[in-house]
Enzyme design. Structure first.
Site, PDB file in Angstrom:
ATOM      1  N   ALA A   1       0.839  -1.209   0.000  1.00 33.25           N
ATOM      2  CA  ALA A   1       0.000   0.000   0.000  1.00 33.25           C
ATOM      3  C   ALA A   1       0.875   1.261   0.000  1.00 33.25           C
ATOM      4  CB  ALA A   1      -0.918  -0.013   1.223  1.00 33.25           C
TER       5      ALA A   1
ATOM      6  N   CYS B   1       2.500   6.415  11.686  1.00 34.26           N
ATOM      7  CA  CYS B   1       1.546   7.274  10.980  1.00 34.26           C
ATOM      8  C   CYS B   1       0.720   8.178  11.896  1.00 34.26           C
ATOM      9  CB  CYS B   1       0.629   6.421  10.109  1.00 34.26           C
ATOM     10  SG  CYS B   1      -0.054   5.000  10.967  1.00 34.26           S
TER      11      CYS B   1
ATOM     12  N   GLY C   1      -3.585   1.248   7.533  1.00 35.51           N
ATOM     13  CA  GLY C   1      -2.417   1.165   8.406  1.00 35.51           C
ATOM     14  C   GLY C   1      -1.865  -0.249   8.484  1.00 35.51           C
TER      15      GLY C   1
ATOM     16  N   HIS D   1      -6.497   8.207   8.731  1.00 30.25           N
ATOM     17  CA  HIS D   1      -6.734   8.092  10.165  1.00 30.25           C
ATOM     18  C   HIS D   1      -7.310   9.413  10.699  1.00 30.25           C
ATOM     19  CE1 HIS D   1      -4.538   4.468   9.963  1.00 30.25           C
ATOM     20  NE2 HIS D   1      -3.402   4.804  10.537  1.00 30.25           N
TER      21      HIS D   1
ATOM     22  N   GLN E   1      -3.222   8.352   5.989  1.00 27.98           N
ATOM     23  CA  GLN E   1      -2.192   7.527   6.633  1.00 27.98           C
ATOM     24  C   GLN E   1      -1.146   7.058   5.632  1.00 27.98           C
ATOM     25  OE1 GLN E   1      -2.348   3.917   5.973  1.00 27.98           O
ATOM     26  NE2 GLN E   1      -0.309   3.904   6.868  1.00 27.98           N
TER      27      GLN E   1
HETATM   28  P1  A2P Z   1       4.983  -8.754  -1.709  1.00 28.24           P
HETATM   29  O1  A2P Z   1       3.878  -8.022  -2.424  1.00 28.24           O
HETATM   30  O2  A2P Z   1       5.917  -9.435  -2.668  1.00 28.24           O
HETATM   31  O3  A2P Z   1       4.507  -9.613  -0.595  1.00 28.24           O
HETATM   32  P2  A2P Z   1       1.661  -3.981   2.737  1.00 28.24           P
HETATM   33  O4  A2P Z   1       2.179  -3.095   3.833  1.00 28.24           O
HETATM   34  O5  A2P Z   1       0.669  -3.303   1.861  1.00 28.24           O
HETATM   35  O6  A2P Z   1       1.177  -5.315   3.263  1.00 28.24           O
HETATM   36  O7  A2P Z   1       2.922  -4.326   1.785  1.00 28.24           O
HETATM   37  C1  A2P Z   1       4.093  -4.950   2.229  1.00 28.24           C
HETATM   38  C2  A2P Z   1       5.191  -4.844   1.179  1.00 28.24           C
HETATM   39  O8  A2P Z   1       6.362  -5.461   1.720  1.00 28.24           O
HETATM   40  C3  A2P Z   1       4.888  -5.588  -0.111  1.00 28.24           C
HETATM   41  O9  A2P Z   1       5.499  -4.910  -1.179  1.00 28.24           O
HETATM   42  C4  A2P Z   1       5.545  -6.940   0.135  1.00 28.24           C
HETATM   43  O10 A2P Z   1       5.911  -7.606  -1.048  1.00 28.24           O
HETATM   44  C5  A2P Z   1       6.793  -6.496   0.849  1.00 28.24           C
HETATM   45  N1  A2P Z   1       7.372  -7.575   1.628  1.00 28.24           N
HETATM   46  C6  A2P Z   1       6.780  -8.301   2.617  1.00 28.24           C
HETATM   47  N2  A2P Z   1       7.635  -9.229   3.091  1.00 28.24           N
HETATM   48  C7  A2P Z   1       8.799  -9.079   2.410  1.00 28.24           C
HETATM   49  C8  A2P Z   1      10.066  -9.742   2.433  1.00 28.24           C
HETATM   50  N3  A2P Z   1      10.300 -10.722   3.279  1.00 28.24           N
HETATM   51  N4  A2P Z   1      11.018  -9.314   1.570  1.00 28.24           N
HETATM   52  C9  A2P Z   1      10.780  -8.314   0.714  1.00 28.24           C
HETATM   53  N5  A2P Z   1       9.604  -7.643   0.642  1.00 28.24           N
HETATM   54  C10 A2P Z   1       8.620  -8.023   1.465  1.00 28.24           C
END
Ligand code: A2P
Length: 347
Positions: free
Chosen positions: A15, A130, A161, A243, A316
């Site tokens: 997000a 945030c 969030g 928020h 947020q």
């Molecule tokens: P992915 O889409 O490949 O899971 P949000 O806060 O909206 O949940 O997004 C989390 C972000 O962090 C996404 O881009 C997710 O990628 C990335 N992410 C989550 N875990 C990892 C990880 N272990 N290594 C790299 N990026 C990650």
């Protein structure tokens, strides 16, 4: 800004990551190159940027070679693992997670409040929580005029969030309820659609959840006011994005409402939203997609001659996360702070 920079977004598909991409594009950040990083789950995905389709790469040991700046928003454990590696590879990291925020050698920056702190970085700059950012933007201009003694905050926090999946969950749950079904929560511990619950971050010994303690500790660090008395109750509400916060702010002497209104009407990053006749004040639906923190309903606390009450709504994902990070990046670029002059953090 004369130079241009090679930037990587870690968590580009999330997000906040998606918003970072949009902001780098719309704010014309001086980019030499942009790399999109996420988990292996996103391998093969493409995201559009300035008319091009950029590949999303799984983050790896070589991801930070020849990168000047990393904008990280992939959660605390991912930041803990990769931010030190990025710093070692020569990049500056602006980290949106809570992993480094309270570390003494990591500046915690809200550009409208403490831009000077950015200059002290040793590789990592932390983007605050945030709800903390939104509160800081609204309270700081008043604190400049009369030091704040105490803040009592109640938050009304949207699903955003907790990330893109959480926003989706609220939509799916809402549709399920409207069709007479019982939704099954996955991201949140309880159904959020047509419901609310105290913030689901881990509980501390004090009976405050971590989100509430972040508002306390981070605000003190950003304001450079370690003694500032703050108490908060953080609530998750079924709003998709943006928020809201009810703030009771206490000073050592009365703060005239008209003076507070005048100050906030001119304050950086604040938009005053008040129509008392129409009972029209900040709303999350109107704060969504906006850069400014919407502030209004400023009134004298009838229970305390030295108190003011105000209400705010702020996006947020934008000012509470991605915009604040991009503003820090712009600050680094303008003040030529992208390169470190001091020793790097130990990894
Ligand atoms: P992915 O889409 O490949 O899971 P949000 O806060 O909206 O949940 O997004 C989390 C972000 O962090 C996404 O881009 C997710 O990628 C990335 N992410 C989550 N875990 C990892 C990880 N272990 N290594 C790299 N990026 C990650």
């Amino acid at each position: 800004m004369s130079d241009s920079y090679r930037v990587a977004i870690l968590g580009a598909t999330g997000a906040v990551g998606t918003e970072l991409l949009e902001l780098l594009e719309s704010r014309q950040f001086p980019l030499a190159d942009l790399k999109l990083l996420a988990s292996p789950r996103s391998a093969g995905r493409k995201m559009s940027f300035r008319g091009e389709e950029l590949p999303v790469e799984p983050v790896s040991d070589r991801s930070f070679d020849n990168i000047d700046l990393v904008l990280a928003s992939a959660g605390g454990s991912t930041s803990k693992l990769w931010a030190p590696k990025a710093v070692e590879a020569g990049a500056v990291v602006i980290d949106n997670s809570s992993a480094f925020r309270m570390q003494a050698d990591v500046p915690l920056v809200v550009p409208e409040v403490n831009p000077e702190a950015a200059a002290t970085h040793r590789g990592i700059i932390a983007n605050p929580n945030c709800t903390t950012i939104l509160m800081a933007v609204a309270v700081w201009p008043l604190h400049q005029v009369q030091p704040v003694q105490r803040i009592v905050a109640a938050t009304y926090q949207s699903a955003s969030g907790a990330g893109a999946r959480a926003m989706e969950e609220v939509k799916v749950q809402s549709m399920a309820i409207l069709q007479g079904e019982t939704p099954k929560p996955e991201v949140f511990p309880y159904p959020l659609a047509f419901n609310l619950f105290p913030h689901n971050s881990p509980m501390t010994e004090l009976g405050y959840c971590e989100e509430e303690m972040k508002m306390v500790k981070e605000t003190r660090k950003i304001f450079g006011a370690p003694e500032l008395r703050i108490t908060a109750t953080c609530i998750r509400v079924p709003v998709l994005r943006a928020h809201s916060e009810a703030l009771n702010i206490e000073f050592s002497e009365p703060f005239p409402v008209e003076k507070a209104r005048e100050i906030l009407a001119k304050a950086a990053g604040v938009q005053l939203v008040e129509d008392w006749q129409a009972n029209y004040f900040p709303m999350p639906i109107e704060a969504s997609g906006r850069d400014e923190v919407l502030v209004g309903r400023i009134r004298q606390d009838i229970s305390n001659p030295n108190g003011l009450e105000l209400w705010l709504s702020g996006d947020q994902i934008r000012k509470g996360a991605a915009l604040n990070a991009v503003q820090i990046a712009e600050l680094l670029a303008t003040k030529n702070l992208m390169k470190r002059s001091k020793p790097v953090l130990a990894s």
